[in-house]
Scaffold this motif. Structure first.
Motif, PDB file in Angstrom:
ATOM      1  N   ALA A 225       0.791  -1.233   0.000  1.00 33.48           N
ATOM      2  CA  ALA A 225       0.000   0.000   0.000  1.00 33.48           C
ATOM      3  C   ALA A 225       0.822   1.282   0.000  1.00 33.48           C
ATOM      4  O   ALA A 225       0.356   2.300   0.463  1.00 33.48           O
ATOM      5  CB  ALA A 225      -0.958   0.008   1.194  1.00 33.48           C
ATOM      6  N   SER A 228       4.241   6.498  -2.612  1.00 34.81           N
ATOM      7  CA  SER A 228       5.333   7.285  -3.208  1.00 34.81           C
ATOM      8  C   SER A 228       5.793   6.570  -4.491  1.00 34.81           C
ATOM      9  O   SER A 228       5.450   5.401  -4.706  1.00 34.81           O
ATOM     10  CB  SER A 228       6.503   7.360  -2.225  1.00 34.81           C
ATOM     11  OG  SER A 228       7.008   6.059  -1.997  1.00 34.81           O
ATOM     12  N   LEU A 243      -3.152  -1.240  -2.589  1.00 30.92           N
ATOM     13  CA  LEU A 243      -4.217  -0.464  -1.966  1.00 30.92           C
ATOM     14  C   LEU A 243      -3.826   1.001  -1.939  1.00 30.92           C
ATOM     15  O   LEU A 243      -2.650   1.324  -1.756  1.00 30.92           O
ATOM     16  CB  LEU A 243      -4.415  -0.917  -0.516  1.00 30.92           C
ATOM     17  CG  LEU A 243      -4.676  -2.399  -0.305  1.00 30.92           C
ATOM     18  CD1 LEU A 243      -4.709  -2.715   1.184  1.00 30.92           C
ATOM     19  CD2 LEU A 243      -5.993  -2.795  -0.958  1.00 30.92           C
ATOM     20  N   GLY A 339       4.245   9.603   0.727  1.00 30.08           N
ATOM     21  CA  GLY A 339       3.038   9.903  -0.051  1.00 30.08           C
ATOM     22  C   GLY A 339       1.936  10.442   0.860  1.00 30.08           C
ATOM     23  O   GLY A 339       1.207  11.375   0.499  1.00 30.08           O
ATOM     24  N   TYR A 360      -9.191  10.451   4.855  1.00 26.20           N
ATOM     25  CA  TYR A 360      -8.439   9.223   4.604  1.00 26.20           C
ATOM     26  C   TYR A 360      -9.274   8.360   3.673  1.00 26.20           C
ATOM     27  O   TYR A 360     -10.269   7.770   4.071  1.00 26.20           O
ATOM     28  CB  TYR A 360      -8.162   8.501   5.929  1.00 26.20           C
ATOM     29  CG  TYR A 360      -7.296   7.272   5.724  1.00 26.20           C
ATOM     30  CD1 TYR A 360      -5.946   7.401   5.430  1.00 26.20           C
ATOM     31  CD2 TYR A 360      -7.844   5.993   5.797  1.00 26.20           C
ATOM     32  CE1 TYR A 360      -5.156   6.285   5.218  1.00 26.20           C
ATOM     33  CE2 TYR A 360      -7.058   4.872   5.588  1.00 26.20           C
ATOM     34  CZ  TYR A 360      -5.713   5.031   5.295  1.00 26.20           C
ATOM     35  OH  TYR A 360      -4.938   3.928   5.075  1.00 26.20           O
TER      36      TYR A 360
HETATM   37  C1  LIG Z   1      -4.954   0.773   2.985  1.00 30.43           C
HETATM   38  C2  LIG Z   1      -3.607   0.965   3.594  1.00 30.43           C
HETATM   39  C3  LIG Z   1      -3.164   0.076   4.562  1.00 30.43           C
HETATM   40  C4  LIG Z   1      -1.929   0.251   5.184  1.00 30.43           C
HETATM   41  N1  LIG Z   1      -1.551  -0.598   6.182  1.00 30.43           N
HETATM   42  C5  LIG Z   1      -0.409  -0.382   6.858  1.00 30.43           C
HETATM   43  C6  LIG Z   1      -0.049  -1.183   7.985  1.00 30.43           C
HETATM   44  O1  LIG Z   1      -0.749  -2.101   8.368  1.00 30.43           O
HETATM   45  N2  LIG Z   1       1.103  -0.904   8.620  1.00 30.43           N
HETATM   46  C7  LIG Z   1       1.951   0.107   8.221  1.00 30.43           C
HETATM   47  O2  LIG Z   1       3.003   0.297   8.842  1.00 30.43           O
HETATM   48  N3  LIG Z   1       1.640   0.880   7.148  1.00 30.43           N
HETATM   49  C8  LIG Z   1       0.485   0.666   6.481  1.00 30.43           C
HETATM   50  N4  LIG Z   1       0.151   1.473   5.422  1.00 30.43           N
HETATM   51  C9  LIG Z   1       1.111   2.495   4.974  1.00 30.43           C
HETATM   52  C10 LIG Z   1       1.837   2.067   3.718  1.00 30.43           C
HETATM   53  O3  LIG Z   1       2.477   0.825   3.867  1.00 30.43           O
HETATM   54  C11 LIG Z   1       2.878   3.122   3.327  1.00 30.43           C
HETATM   55  O4  LIG Z   1       3.844   3.242   4.318  1.00 30.43           O
HETATM   56  C12 LIG Z   1       2.212   4.474   3.129  1.00 30.43           C
HETATM   57  O5  LIG Z   1       1.162   4.374   2.169  1.00 30.43           O
HETATM   58  C13 LIG Z   1       3.208   5.511   2.661  1.00 30.43           C
HETATM   59  O6  LIG Z   1       3.990   4.989   1.651  1.00 30.43           O
HETATM   60  P1  LIG Z   1       5.017   5.870   0.831  1.00 30.43           P
HETATM   61  O7  LIG Z   1       6.071   6.355   1.766  1.00 30.43           O
HETATM   62  O8  LIG Z   1       5.510   4.937  -0.223  1.00 30.43           O
HETATM   63  O9  LIG Z   1       4.202   6.998   0.263  1.00 30.43           O
HETATM   64  C14 LIG Z   1      -1.087   1.324   4.790  1.00 30.43           C
HETATM   65  C15 LIG Z   1      -1.527   2.211   3.791  1.00 30.43           C
HETATM   66  C16 LIG Z   1      -2.766   2.049   3.200  1.00 30.43           C
HETATM   67  C17 LIG Z   1      -3.221   3.019   2.153  1.00 30.43           C
END
Ligand SMILES: Cc1cc2nc3c(=O)[nH]c(=O)nc-3n(C[C@H](O)[C@H](O)[C@H](O)COP(=O)(O)O)c2cc1C
Length: 432
Positions: A225, A228, A243, A339, A360
């Motif tokens: 999920a 970025s 996701l 992101g 969200y």
């Molecule tokens: C639907 C959804 C579920 C997620 N579940 C988790 C989670 O269980 N644990 C976690 O540490 N991050 C979770 N995240 C965060 C993502 O893994 C990720 O760190 C976040 O979207 C930012 O990513 P980026 O730095 O690539 O933009 C989730 C994000 C989304 C959108």
């Protein structure tokens, strides 16, 4: 043309406290450490023909807002939280078809242990397990595993990609026909069909083979999920589901187009990875009732911008209590969720404005179940995506609204499955 899409449920706060001080919370907060709410959930989700339940996870007690754990602990935000993995066998036992997706950290879990754990759960559940791979974004989580500072954001994703490569190789270290279980010949497992993987990467190494058998799905369903460019690049390598939490249709359209481009660039069929979007519908028996409930939800948000800011602080490691709520906010950077921070800062000029506007996922699906089902149909037609993951503060009432209200409305419009055609999570996910 009407075509069905997939529905999952994203259970934020996972095996933690739900319904604390919330109307209709019942005993959920007091019973937080018992599996009852999640067991009730999976039964309801399967009755409604959802594809899966995804259990969020994190590995730290936040103190990012105001430099103290007080804000979080007094409100049961993110802690206490049990490990969701031990829930999976209980949830599998309570269901027959639903996919179950725990979250694990690619930064801190040893790949061999994870491959074995997920293979075990897949064997136990006859092929109904997936895995949500996160890089873990909080410095406090890194410190729980002996690091002073967290691994750099882009490097974490490079590690994650190698982690998943190794895990899938370990799952494949047993051939499909490695278990003849031939009592007459005295051969349970055929040693010629169980192979070392001899993996030597930049971050991980493992000899293999795995010491449990091949998971029934071959590859349990891989979920991710990150939003970025690095997160999307990681998703495009191996994931089956990606996701995303966007609050507008144009953002969803951009995300899906970008993902499909990235998948094609990596030589994959763009349809081999499902794009699913976070929604938090607000339902009522009448449109007016739903609108009134939504207005109350918004008023509660406006009354406590700190709640949004503290939650965002724990995702980005930025202490938003340091800033004037009404001053223009400066450009900020993070080694946490990049992101998420970018989307957050785009919501307004000042923190108060941002907190007021922050959403969200798509949280303005408001109306009767049929109104919302119709809007979901329109969105999928515009986006061309593969479905939605429902989220929101969980009470048994909210769960029933979705599973016994919205799901039948979607089914009546031919937008959601009414049964499971295949025995495994993966096969159901790729049925359409
Ligand atoms: C639907 C959804 C579920 C997620 N579940 C988790 C989670 O269980 N644990 C976690 O540490 N991050 C979770 N995240 C965060 C993502 O893994 C990720 O760190 C976040 O979207 C930012 O990513 P980026 O730095 O690539 O933009 C989730 C994000 C989304 C959108």
């Amino acid at each position: 043309m009407t075509r069905p899409f997939h529905l999952g449920w994203f259970l934020g706060n996972s095996y933690g406290v739900h319904g604390w001080r919330q109307a209709w919370g019942g005993t959920t907060a007091r019973d937080w450490a018992k599996p009852d709410l999640q067991v009730d959930m999976v039964r309801a989700l399967e009755r409604a023909c959802f594809d899966f339940l995804l259990l969020e996870d994190s590995l730290f007690v936040p103190d990012n807002y105001g430099g103290s754990t007080e804000f979080y602990l007094s409100r049961a935000l993110r802690a206490p939280k049990n490990d969701p993995l031990p829930l999976i066998p209980l949830l599998a036992q309570a269901t027959k078809h639903l996919g179950l997706v725990p979250t694990i950290s690619t930064s801190f879990y040893p790949p061999y242990l994870l491959a074995r754990l997920i293979a075990t759960l897949d064997l136990m559940s006859d092929g109904r397990v997936g895995c949500n791979f996160v890089t873990s974004t909080a410095a406090r989580a890194a410190q729980n595993f002996g690091l002073q500072d967290h691994i750099e954001h882009h490097r974490r994703y490079a590690m994650a990609e190698e982690f998943v490569t190794l895990v899938t190789k370990l799952w494949e270290s047993w051939d499909e026909d490695a278990l003849p279980m031939d009592a007459a010949a005295g051969v349970f497992a055929d040693h010629r069909k169980v192979h070392p993987v001899d993996f030597q990467g930049e971050f991980f190494a493992s000899r293999g083979p795995l010491n449990t058998a091949r998971p029934p799905q071959g590859r349990p369903v891989l979920v991710q999920a990150g939003s970025s460019p690095q997160g999307r690049h990681f998703a495009s390598a191996q994931m089956d589901v990606v996701l995303a939490a966007y609050s507008t249709v144009p953002e969803m359209v951009e995300f899906r187009a970008d993902m499909r481009r990235r998948l094609a660039e990596r030589g994959r069929d763009p349809d081999s990875c499902k794009c699913m979007f976070v929604i938090a519908p607000c339902l009522g028996e009448t449109r007016a009732e739903a609108e009134e409930r939504f207005a109350r939800r918004q008023a509660a948000k406006q009354a406590s911008p700190e709640l949004v800011l503290a939650q965002m602080a724990s995702l980005t490691d930025i202490d938003f209590s340091r800033f004037d709520l009404d001053a223009p906010i400066e450009e900020l950077t993070t080694n946490g969720q990049q992101g998420t921070l970018r989307q957050f800062l785009a919501q307004g000029r000042t923190l108060r404005e941002i907190a007021r506007n922050y959403r969200y996922g798509m949280d303005d699906l408001i109306g009767t179940p049929d109104d919302v089902a119709a809007r979901m149909d329109e969105i999928m037609q515009e986006v061309g995506g593969d479905g939605f993951v429902v989220t929101g503060p969980v009470t048994r009432r909210y769960l029933a609204e979705i599973t016994d209200g919205l799901a039948p409305a979607l089914q009546a419009r031919g937008l959601m499955r009414t049964g499971y055609a295949s025995p495994t999570f993966r096969a159901n996910l790729f049925e359409f």
